[in-house]
Design a protein around this motif. Structure first.
Motif, PDB file in Angstrom:
ATOM      1  N   GLU A  36       4.818   0.544  42.727  1.00  0.00           N
ATOM      2  CA  GLU A  36       5.875   1.078  41.873  1.00  0.00           C
ATOM      3  C   GLU A  36       5.295   1.796  40.670  1.00  0.00           C
ATOM      4  O   GLU A  36       4.333   1.332  40.060  1.00  0.00           O
ATOM      5  CB  GLU A  36       6.757  -0.089  41.418  1.00  0.00           C
ATOM      6  N   VAL A  37       5.901   2.952  40.335  1.00  0.00           N
ATOM      7  CA  VAL A  37       5.568   3.693  39.124  1.00  0.00           C
ATOM      8  C   VAL A  37       6.754   3.616  38.174  1.00  0.00           C
ATOM      9  O   VAL A  37       7.897   3.845  38.578  1.00  0.00           O
ATOM     10  CB  VAL A  37       5.257   5.173  39.439  1.00  0.00           C
ATOM     11  N   LEU A  38       6.469   3.296  36.910  1.00  0.00           N
ATOM     12  CA  LEU A  38       7.515   3.259  35.894  1.00  0.00           C
ATOM     13  C   LEU A  38       7.138   4.206  34.766  1.00  0.00           C
ATOM     14  O   LEU A  38       5.999   4.180  34.280  1.00  0.00           O
ATOM     15  CB  LEU A  38       7.706   1.850  35.325  1.00  0.00           C
ATOM     16  N   ILE A  39       8.082   5.050  34.365  1.00  0.00           N
ATOM     17  CA  ILE A  39       7.900   5.926  33.216  1.00  0.00           C
ATOM     18  C   ILE A  39       8.948   5.558  32.178  1.00  0.00           C
ATOM     19  O   ILE A  39      10.144   5.522  32.481  1.00  0.00           O
ATOM     20  CB  ILE A  39       8.017   7.408  33.609  1.00  0.00           C
ATOM     21  N   ALA A  40       8.477   5.236  30.974  1.00  0.00           N
ATOM     22  CA  ALA A  40       9.362   4.781  29.891  1.00  0.00           C
ATOM     23  C   ALA A  40      10.223   3.609  30.354  1.00  0.00           C
ATOM     24  O   ALA A  40      11.406   3.511  30.016  1.00  0.00           O
ATOM     25  CB  ALA A  40      10.219   5.928  29.384  1.00  0.00           C
ATOM     26  N   ILE A  61       0.303  10.929  42.107  1.00  0.00           N
ATOM     27  CA  ILE A  61       1.325   9.877  42.120  1.00  0.00           C
ATOM     28  C   ILE A  61       1.909   9.686  40.725  1.00  0.00           C
ATOM     29  O   ILE A  61       3.130   9.575  40.551  1.00  0.00           O
ATOM     30  CB  ILE A  61       0.731   8.567  42.669  1.00  0.00           C
ATOM     31  N   ILE A  62       1.051   9.675  39.707  1.00  0.00           N
ATOM     32  CA  ILE A  62       1.529   9.567  38.330  1.00  0.00           C
ATOM     33  C   ILE A  62       2.464  10.730  38.000  1.00  0.00           C
ATOM     34  O   ILE A  62       3.498  10.556  37.362  1.00  0.00           O
ATOM     35  CB  ILE A  62       0.343   9.544  37.345  1.00  0.00           C
ATOM     36  N   GLY A  63       2.102  11.925  38.479  1.00  0.00           N
ATOM     37  CA  GLY A  63       2.882  13.115  38.167  1.00  0.00           C
ATOM     38  C   GLY A  63       4.076  13.342  39.060  1.00  0.00           C
ATOM     39  O   GLY A  63       4.725  14.400  38.973  1.00  0.00           O
ATOM     40  N   THR A  64       4.384  12.395  39.932  1.00  0.00           N
ATOM     41  CA  THR A  64       5.515  12.435  40.872  1.00  0.00           C
ATOM     42  C   THR A  64       5.372  13.562  41.891  1.00  0.00           C
ATOM     43  O   THR A  64       6.350  13.963  42.521  1.00  0.00           O
ATOM     44  CB  THR A  64       6.887  12.542  40.170  1.00  0.00           C
ATOM     45  N   THR A  98       3.494   2.833  33.654  1.00  0.00           N
ATOM     46  CA  THR A  98       2.975   1.628  34.305  1.00  0.00           C
ATOM     47  C   THR A  98       2.864   1.849  35.803  1.00  0.00           C
ATOM     48  O   THR A  98       3.793   2.374  36.428  1.00  0.00           O
ATOM     49  CB  THR A  98       3.904   0.417  34.039  1.00  0.00           C
ATOM     50  N   LEU A  99       1.732   1.468  36.363  1.00  0.00           N
ATOM     51  CA  LEU A  99       1.514   1.502  37.811  1.00  0.00           C
ATOM     52  C   LEU A  99       1.361   0.071  38.298  1.00  0.00           C
ATOM     53  O   LEU A  99       0.509  -0.667  37.798  1.00  0.00           O
ATOM     54  CB  LEU A  99       0.252   2.293  38.163  1.00  0.00           C
ATOM     55  N   ARG A 100       2.166  -0.307  39.261  1.00  0.00           N
ATOM     56  CA  ARG A 100       2.146  -1.689  39.766  1.00  0.00           C
ATOM     57  C   ARG A 100       1.793  -1.707  41.253  1.00  0.00           C
ATOM     58  O   ARG A 100       2.531  -1.155  42.076  1.00  0.00           O
ATOM     59  CB  ARG A 100       3.511  -2.362  39.570  1.00  0.00           C
ATOM     60  N   ASN A 101       0.652  -2.297  41.552  1.00  0.00           N
ATOM     61  CA  ASN A 101       0.240  -2.532  42.947  1.00  0.00           C
ATOM     62  C   ASN A 101       0.318  -1.262  43.801  1.00  0.00           C
ATOM     63  O   ASN A 101       0.805  -1.281  44.932  1.00  0.00           O
ATOM     64  CB  ASN A 101       1.105  -3.629  43.581  1.00  0.00           C
ATOM     65  N   ILE A 102      -0.197  -0.166  43.246  1.00  0.00           N
ATOM     66  CA  ILE A 102      -0.125   1.124  43.930  1.00  0.00           C
ATOM     67  C   ILE A 102      -1.143   1.192  45.074  1.00  0.00           C
ATOM     68  O   ILE A 102      -2.339   0.970  44.879  1.00  0.00           O
ATOM     69  CB  ILE A 102      -0.373   2.286  42.952  1.00  0.00           C
ATOM     70  N   GLU A 103      -0.638   1.511  46.262  1.00  0.00           N
ATOM     71  CA  GLU A 103      -1.505   1.764  47.408  1.00  0.00           C
ATOM     72  C   GLU A 103      -1.069   3.080  48.047  1.00  0.00           C
ATOM     73  O   GLU A 103       0.112   3.437  48.009  1.00  0.00           O
ATOM     74  CB  GLU A 103      -1.433   0.622  48.425  1.00  0.00           C
ATOM     75  N   LYS A 104      -2.050   3.785  48.597  1.00  0.00           N
ATOM     76  CA  LYS A 104      -1.732   5.045  49.259  1.00  0.00           C
ATOM     77  C   LYS A 104      -2.510   5.135  50.558  1.00  0.00           C
ATOM     78  O   LYS A 104      -3.736   4.992  50.589  1.00  0.00           O
ATOM     79  CB  LYS A 104      -2.096   6.246  48.365  1.00  0.00           C
ATOM     80  N   LEU A 119      -2.239  -0.329  36.463  1.00  0.00           N
ATOM     81  CA  LEU A 119      -2.629   0.279  35.194  1.00  0.00           C
ATOM     82  C   LEU A 119      -1.403   0.460  34.308  1.00  0.00           C
ATOM     83  O   LEU A 119      -0.299   0.660  34.805  1.00  0.00           O
ATOM     84  CB  LEU A 119      -3.259   1.659  35.415  1.00  0.00           C
ATOM     85  N   SER A 120      -1.631   0.406  33.003  1.00  0.00           N
ATOM     86  CA  SER A 120      -0.591   0.760  32.042  1.00  0.00           C
ATOM     87  C   SER A 120      -1.198   1.673  30.987  1.00  0.00           C
ATOM     88  O   SER A 120      -2.381   1.546  30.653  1.00  0.00           O
ATOM     89  CB  SER A 120      -0.019  -0.491  31.366  1.00  0.00           C
ATOM     90  N   PHE A 121      -0.381   2.588  30.488  1.00  0.00           N
ATOM     91  CA  PHE A 121      -0.834   3.523  29.464  1.00  0.00           C
ATOM     92  C   PHE A 121       0.122   3.453  28.281  1.00  0.00           C
ATOM     93  O   PHE A 121       1.339   3.595  28.454  1.00  0.00           O
ATOM     94  CB  PHE A 121      -0.874   4.950  30.009  1.00  0.00           C
TER      95      PHE A 121
END
Length: 230
Positions: A65-69, A54-57, A6-12, A30-32
């Motif tokens: 915020e990025v959430l994995i599992a 960012i997804i791949g850290t 899950t990606l929440r309000n990601i800005e770069k 986004l969510s996968f």
């Protein structure tokens, strides 16, 4: 199915402390789902590679915020992020980045060796099983430099799976391959998705490949422009 990512309000923003900062991602949400097969498309400079990092850290968002599992990565330090990356995520790149002086089998084992865990028979068997899966069982002792481009990419795919990742991120995985090999690699990724229930997120310029995935996400100027699930 539950969401694996899950990606929440990601800005770069790059150069935040300079006079001319550059914002490349704008409020991305986004969510996968687990076991899903997704593609991300967009022109050069759209922000898709930044998003993948960012997804791949490999990079941190400026905000969001990025959430994995279900676990937030926001407060993790560098070493903890490395553990998440090595344990949960597999990478396939346009350039396979194999070590030419090592065999196909040794290259597949490389991500596991990074963990400095003992090399057990179980892991060796898994590496050979993965090489068999990608059709290279008889090439396991060949040096990487003696393999064709398509074979090297197959080794890279096997390598991405050695730690049994929940997510595989593929950045232009067929970008350097001819059309016949591209089709074979795509079908191989599909087979892996089906067999191991691995979530795939594929960045590609190839709309032919994107249209075969179950979901197409298009990024334009750092924003989600299209999110189409079949």
């Amino acid at each position: 199915m539950a969401d694996i990512l899950t990606l929440r309000n990601i800005e770069k923003i790059y150069g935040e402390k300079t006079k001319n900062p550059t914002k490349v991602l704008f409020d991305v949400n986004l969510s996968f789902e687990e076991n899903s097969f997704n593609s991300i498309i967009g022109q050069s400079g759209s922000g898709k590679s930044t998003l993948l990092n960012i997804i791949g850290t490999l990079d941190k968002p400026s905000s969001g915020e990025v959430l994995i599992a279900g676990k937030s990565l926001k407060t993790l330090n560098k070493n903890q992020l490395a553990d998440v990356r090595n344990g949960f995520i597999g990478f396939i790149f346009q350039f396979h980045y194999l070590l030419p002086e090592f065999t196909a089998l040794e290259n597949v084992l490389m991500p596991y060796k990074i963990s400095k865990k003992p090399l057990t028979k179980e892991i060796m068997d898994r590496a050979e099983e993965l090489l068999d899966l990608v059709g290279l069982k008889n090439f396991k002792n060949q040096l990487a430099l003696n393999l064709s481009g398509g074979q090297q990419q197959r080794v890279a795919i096997a390598r991405s799976l050695i730690n049994n990742p929940k997510i595989v991120l593929a950045d232009e995985p067929t970008g350097n391959l001819d059309s016949d090999t591209t089709e074979k690699i795509y079908n191989l990724l599909r087979d892996i998705n089906s067999k191991y229930k691995t979530t795939f997120i594929i960045i590609t310029h190839d709309r032919h490949i994107a249209e075969k995935t179950d979901r197409i996400i298009e990024i334009k100027d750092g924003r989600i422009y299209l999110d189409l699930a079949k």
